[in-house]
Motif scaffolding. Sequence first.
Motif, short mmCIF file in Angstrom:
data_model
loop_
_atom_site.label_atom_id
_atom_site.label_comp_id
_atom_site.label_asym_id
_atom_site.label_seq_id
_atom_site.Cartn_x
_atom_site.Cartn_y
_atom_site.Cartn_z
N THR A 50 0.65 -1.15 0.20
CA THR A 50 -0.03 -0.35 0.09
C THR A 50 0.81 1.34 0.08
OG1 THR A 50 -0.02 0.33 2.21
CG2 THR A 50 -1.35 -1.45 1.22
N ASP A 83 -9.36 3.29 3.83
CA ASP A 83 -8.49 2.32 3.26
C ASP A 83 -9.24 1.11 2.75
OD1 ASP A 83 -5.70 0.84 4.81
OD2 ASP A 83 -7.82 -0.45 5.64
N LYS A 87 -6.94 -0.74 -0.58
CA LYS A 87 -7.41 -1.89 -0.84
C LYS A 87 -8.21 -2.66 -1.97
CE LYS A 87 -6.00 -2.86 3.69
NZ LYS A 87 -6.98 -3.64 5.00
#
Length: 119
Positions: A50, A83, A87
């Motif tokens: 990430t 988040d 992802k």
Amino acid sequence: MKVSYDPEVDIVRILLSDAPIAESDESKPAVETWVRNLERQPVRSFWLPTATDRFYPDFICKLHDGRILVVESKGEHLWSNDDSKEKRRIGELWMERSQGACVFVMPCGRDFAAIRRAI
């Protein structure tokens, strides 16, 4: 009596199900084998990078057709946060770059049919 809901139990039931989940082969389930991915074990686990860390999807599966299926479960309340969006973008890019060898899916809440649709 308080009842808690664990979405991972339903995902495992889908992965272990004898019900066929691939339209191309109605005689057997699509998943040959699967593992629960371990978090924070970069040497032993599957991860994707990430912007700030590593992303460890929940389940890694080998499909009977040879493809790899990666499943990240997210509750509806978390599915649209930053988040989870990051992802999803990373997982989808990984899937795209695999040229059909890999599948990534992040079901929203209890939408486990998303797994079936993805494969």
